[in-house]
Design a protein around this motif. Structure first.
Motif, PDB file in Angstrom:
ATOM      1  N   LYS A 255       0.831  -1.202   0.000  1.00  0.00           N
ATOM      2  CA  LYS A 255       0.000   0.000   0.000  1.00  0.00           C
ATOM      3  C   LYS A 255       0.866   1.254   0.000  1.00  0.00           C
ATOM      4  CE  LYS A 255      -3.397   0.163   2.923  1.00  0.00           C
ATOM      5  NZ  LYS A 255      -4.137  -0.015   4.202  1.00  0.00           N
ATOM      6  N   SER A 256       1.917   1.264   0.804  1.00  0.00           N
ATOM      7  CA  SER A 256       2.810   2.419   0.862  1.00  0.00           C
ATOM      8  C   SER A 256       3.492   2.637  -0.485  1.00  0.00           C
ATOM      9  CB  SER A 256       3.867   2.225   1.956  1.00  0.00           C
ATOM     10  OG  SER A 256       3.273   2.074   3.206  1.00  0.00           O
ATOM     11  N   TYR A 257       3.922   1.553  -1.083  1.00  0.00           N
ATOM     12  CA  TYR A 257       4.582   1.613  -2.389  1.00  0.00           C
ATOM     13  C   TYR A 257       3.652   2.217  -3.436  1.00  0.00           C
ATOM     14  CZ  TYR A 257       6.742  -0.398  -6.645  1.00  0.00           C
ATOM     15  OH  TYR A 257       7.294  -0.610  -7.889  1.00  0.00           O
ATOM     16  N   ILE A 258       2.406   1.770  -3.455  1.00  0.00           N
ATOM     17  CA  ILE A 258       1.427   2.295  -4.407  1.00  0.00           C
ATOM     18  C   ILE A 258       1.149   3.770  -4.153  1.00  0.00           C
ATOM     19  CG2 ILE A 258      -1.005   2.153  -5.127  1.00  0.00           C
ATOM     20  CD1 ILE A 258      -0.795  -0.895  -4.553  1.00  0.00           C
ATOM     21  N   GLU A 259       1.015   4.137  -2.882  1.00  0.00           N
ATOM     22  CA  GLU A 259       0.741   5.531  -2.546  1.00  0.00           C
ATOM     23  C   GLU A 259       1.878   6.445  -3.003  1.00  0.00           C
ATOM     24  OE1 GLU A 259       0.191   4.738   1.536  1.00  0.00           O
ATOM     25  OE2 GLU A 259      -1.929   4.217   1.323  1.00  0.00           O
ATOM     26  N   CYS A 260       3.109   5.990  -2.827  1.00  0.00           N
ATOM     27  CA  CYS A 260       4.264   6.801  -3.231  1.00  0.00           C
ATOM     28  C   CYS A 260       4.401   6.869  -4.743  1.00  0.00           C
ATOM     29  CB  CYS A 260       5.536   6.262  -2.586  1.00  0.00           C
ATOM     30  SG  CYS A 260       5.593   6.476  -0.807  1.00  0.00           S
ATOM     31  N   ALA A 286       2.438   2.176 -15.767  1.00  0.00           N
ATOM     32  CA  ALA A 286       2.667   0.727 -15.788  1.00  0.00           C
ATOM     33  C   ALA A 286       3.049   0.218 -14.402  1.00  0.00           C
ATOM     34  CB  ALA A 286       3.764   0.394 -16.809  1.00  0.00           C
ATOM     35  N   ALA A 287       3.897   0.977 -13.693  1.00  0.00           N
ATOM     36  CA  ALA A 287       4.324   0.565 -12.356  1.00  0.00           C
ATOM     37  C   ALA A 287       3.146   0.536 -11.390  1.00  0.00           C
ATOM     38  CB  ALA A 287       5.413   1.508 -11.844  1.00  0.00           C
ATOM     39  N   ILE A 288       2.293   1.562 -11.461  1.00  0.00           N
ATOM     40  CA  ILE A 288       1.131   1.628 -10.568  1.00  0.00           C
ATOM     41  C   ILE A 288       0.151   0.507 -10.880  1.00  0.00           C
ATOM     42  CG2 ILE A 288      -0.883   3.013  -9.931  1.00  0.00           C
ATOM     43  CD1 ILE A 288       0.888   5.508 -10.417  1.00  0.00           C
ATOM     44  N   LYS A 289      -0.111   0.294 -12.166  1.00  0.00           N
ATOM     45  CA  LYS A 289      -1.061  -0.753 -12.574  1.00  0.00           C
ATOM     46  C   LYS A 289      -0.603  -2.112 -12.057  1.00  0.00           C
ATOM     47  CE  LYS A 289      -3.331  -2.664 -16.703  1.00  0.00           C
ATOM     48  NZ  LYS A 289      -2.884  -4.069 -16.539  1.00  0.00           N
ATOM     49  N   SER A 290       0.663  -2.439 -12.257  1.00  0.00           N
ATOM     50  CA  SER A 290       1.170  -3.745 -11.819  1.00  0.00           C
ATOM     51  C   SER A 290       1.162  -3.869 -10.304  1.00  0.00           C
ATOM     52  CB  SER A 290       2.590  -3.961 -12.356  1.00  0.00           C
ATOM     53  OG  SER A 290       2.589  -4.058 -13.758  1.00  0.00           O
ATOM     54  N   LYS A 292      -0.902  -2.355  -8.187  1.00  0.00           N
ATOM     55  CA  LYS A 292      -2.290  -2.524  -7.742  1.00  0.00           C
ATOM     56  C   LYS A 292      -2.776  -3.940  -8.029  1.00  0.00           C
ATOM     57  CE  LYS A 292      -3.894   2.276  -7.981  1.00  0.00           C
ATOM     58  NZ  LYS A 292      -4.828   3.225  -8.630  1.00  0.00           N
ATOM     59  N   GLU A 293      -2.375  -4.492  -9.163  1.00  0.00           N
ATOM     60  CA  GLU A 293      -2.745  -5.877  -9.473  1.00  0.00           C
ATOM     61  C   GLU A 293      -2.097  -6.839  -8.484  1.00  0.00           C
ATOM     62  OE1 GLU A 293      -1.702  -6.472 -13.533  1.00  0.00           O
ATOM     63  OE2 GLU A 293      -3.446  -5.383 -14.312  1.00  0.00           O
ATOM     64  N   THR A 294      -0.867  -6.517  -8.074  1.00  0.00           N
ATOM     65  CA  THR A 294      -0.190  -7.345  -7.069  1.00  0.00           C
ATOM     66  C   THR A 294      -0.989  -7.362  -5.775  1.00  0.00           C
ATOM     67  OG1 THR A 294       1.989  -6.828  -7.981  1.00  0.00           O
ATOM     68  CG2 THR A 294       1.914  -7.643  -5.715  1.00  0.00           C
ATOM     69  N   LEU A 295      -1.393  -6.183  -5.321  1.00  0.00           N
ATOM     70  CA  LEU A 295      -2.159  -6.085  -4.074  1.00  0.00           C
ATOM     71  C   LEU A 295      -3.457  -6.872  -4.182  1.00  0.00           C
ATOM     72  CD1 LEU A 295      -2.243  -4.731  -1.257  1.00  0.00           C
ATOM     73  CD2 LEU A 295      -3.517  -2.848  -2.324  1.00  0.00           C
ATOM     74  N   ASP A 296      -4.152  -6.722  -5.295  1.00  0.00           N
ATOM     75  CA  ASP A 296      -5.433  -7.420  -5.494  1.00  0.00           C
ATOM     76  C   ASP A 296      -5.228  -8.930  -5.538  1.00  0.00           C
ATOM     77  OD1 ASP A 296      -8.310  -7.453  -6.116  1.00  0.00           O
ATOM     78  OD2 ASP A 296      -7.671  -8.136  -8.093  1.00  0.00           O
ATOM     79  N   ILE A 297      -4.226  -9.378  -6.287  1.00  0.00           N
ATOM     80  CA  ILE A 297      -3.982 -10.818  -6.428  1.00  0.00           C
ATOM     81  C   ILE A 297      -3.573 -11.445  -5.100  1.00  0.00           C
ATOM     82  CG2 ILE A 297      -2.390 -12.507  -7.443  1.00  0.00           C
ATOM     83  CD1 ILE A 297      -2.429 -10.779  -9.980  1.00  0.00           C
TER      84      ILE A 297
END
Length: 353
Positions: A255-260, A286-290, A292-297
Motif C-alpha cells: 500500500k505504501s509503495y502504491i501511494e508513493c 505501468a508501475a502503478i497498474k502492476s 495494484k494488481e499485485t495487491l489485489d492478487i
C-alpha cells in the motif's frame, strides 16, 4: 529477483547520509516524549489511553510458501546461534529473530524501499527501531521494539515515541507536497500493533493517529500475538502467528509503495504540463497498474487460504510476485530528492513538549 532499476546513486547516498545526521539530532528530543504530551498533538485524550483512537482496516496479502520458508530459515539460523526465544532476552538478541521478516520482504521492491542508515538501532530507552523510506525520499514506515517489562505506562510512552517519529515523517512529506500516510509498527515482546499517522488538513481538529484493526470470522483484533519460539513444541504456533504478521506487513508495504508511486506520478503530470523534463508518464502508469494488481492478487490469495484452498492460494501469491517484479522494473529513472533533512526542524517542534 527483479533487476535493480537505474537510480542516481550519488544523490541517494547523499540522502541517506543526511537522514543519518537528522535522525541523530531528533532522537535526542524524541526519546523524552511521553503519551501525555503527544496524545493531544494528534487530537487524542491522554486519559483514555488510545481507547479514543479511530481504527483503520488491516489486510493480509499472501506471500508464497517459498518466501515464507526463506523467512523461517533466517529465524532458524538465529535460533541455532542464540537458543530459544525468551521474554528475558535483551532487545538486540530478540530483534535478531524478527529481522528476517524485513530482510526477505523489503528486497521484493528492488531499491525503491530502503532502510535508513541506522536500520537496526538500539536506543538508550531499550528500544530497537527500523525505519524505511520509499523511492529514496519519503519515510513511510517505522518499526519499533520495546522492552517486555514496564506495563501500560511504558507501552503508551512507546506509542508516544512512535507518534513523534511518524509526525517527523509527515512533516518532511508535507514540505515537499507529498501527501502520504505514515505507517508505524510496534512490537512489545508479546504482540504486534499497527498504526497509521495521517493528518486531516481539512479538519485539523480530527484525530490523525489510527489503530490497525484486522477483521476475521472470529472477531476483530488490534494486537497480533507472536508466540515465543522456545523449541519444537512451540514451532507450529510461532509459524502460524508469524505468517499472519508477515502478510500484514507485506500488505502495508504494498500500500505504501502504491501511494508513493501515485504521488510521483502526479508530480510528473504537473511537471509535464509546466514544460519541465520528467520521465515518461507511461512508466509510472505501468508501475502503478502492476502494483495494484499485485495487491489485489495477493489479497485474493489470502481468501483462498481462508477457504483452505492451499494450491490456489500459493499459485495466486506466486503470480503476485511476478506482477510486483514487473512494477519494480517499470518505475522510471528519477533523480532522488532529499526530504529527510526536514527532521531537524521537526526536532525543534518536539522540544516544545
Amino acid at each position: 529477483m527483479p533487476q535493480r532499476p537505474e537510480v542516481d546513486d550519488a544523490s541517494e547516498d547523499a540522502l541517506l547520509q543526511e537522514a543519518e545526521v537528522a535522525k541523530l539530532d531528533t532522537n535526542l528530543s524524541f526519546s523524552k516524549v511521553n503519551y501525555g504530551q503527544m496524545a493531544p498533538h494528534v487530537n487524542l485524550d491522554p486519559r483514555q489511553g488510545l481507547e479514543d483512537a479511530p481504527s483503520f482496516d488491516l489486510y493480509r496479502s499472501r506471500i508464497p510458501m517459498t518466501l515464507f520458508r526463506d523467512i523461517i530459515a533466517g529465524i532458524d539460523k538465529t535460533f541455532l546461534r542464540y537458543g530459544p526465544m525468551t521474554a528475558h532476552q535483551n532487545e538486540e538478541t530478540r530483534s535478531q529473530f524478527l529481522s528476517p521478516i524485513f530482510d526477505c520482504l523489503v528486497p521484493l521492491f528492488g531499491s525503491h524501499i530502503r532502510a535508513t542508515p541506522e536500520a537496526r538501532r538500539w536506543t538508550t530507552k531499550g528500544r530497537v527501531e527500523y525505519q524505511f523510506i520509499i523511492l529514496g525520499t519519503i519515510t513511510v514506515l517505522f518499526v519499533e521494539y520495546m522492552k517486555v517489562v514496564g506495563g501500560a505506562t511504558e507501552h503508551l510512552n512507546a506509542v508516544a515515541q512512535l507518534i513523534a517519529e511518524c509526525d517527523a515523517g509527515d512533516f518532511a512529506n508535507q514540505r515537499t507536497n507529498l501527501h502520504v500516510p505514515v505507517y508505524g509498527i510496534l512490537y512489545d515482546g508479546n504482540a504486534f500493533e499497527f498504526f497509521l499517522f495521517s493528518r486531516n488538513t481539512k479538519s485539523p481538529s480530527q484525530p490523525s493517529f489510527f489503530c490497525g484493526l484486522l477483521e476475521d470470522p472470529t472477531g476483530s483484533e488490534i494486537r497480533m500475538p507472536l508466540a515465543l519460539l522456545t523449541g519444537k513444541s512451540s514451532a507450529l504456533g510461532f509459524m502460524r502467528d508469524l505468517r499472519l504478521i508477515c502478510e500484514i506487513i507485506f500488505d502495508l508495504l504494498l500500500k505504501s509503495y502504491i501511494e508513493c508511486l501515485t504521488q510521483y506520478s502526479n508530480v510528473s503530470q504537473k511537471g509535464s504540463k509546466s514544460g519541465s523534463k520528467w520521465p515518461s508518464l507511461d512508466g509510472w502508469d505501468a508501475a502503478i497498474k502492476s502494483a495494484k494488481e499485485t495487491l489485489d492478487i495477493c489479497r485474493q490469495a489470502d481468501q483462498h487460504r481462508a477457504a483452505g484452498e492451499w494450491e490456489a492460494s500459493n499459485a495466486k501469491a506466486e503470480c503476485g510476485m511476478q506482477m510486483l517484479g514487473g512494477s519494480v522494473i517499470a518505475v522510471p529513472r528519477v533523480r532522488l530528492r532529499s526530504v529527510l533533512d526536514d527532521f531537524t526542524e521537526c526536532a525543534a517542534m518536539v522540544n516544545r513538549f
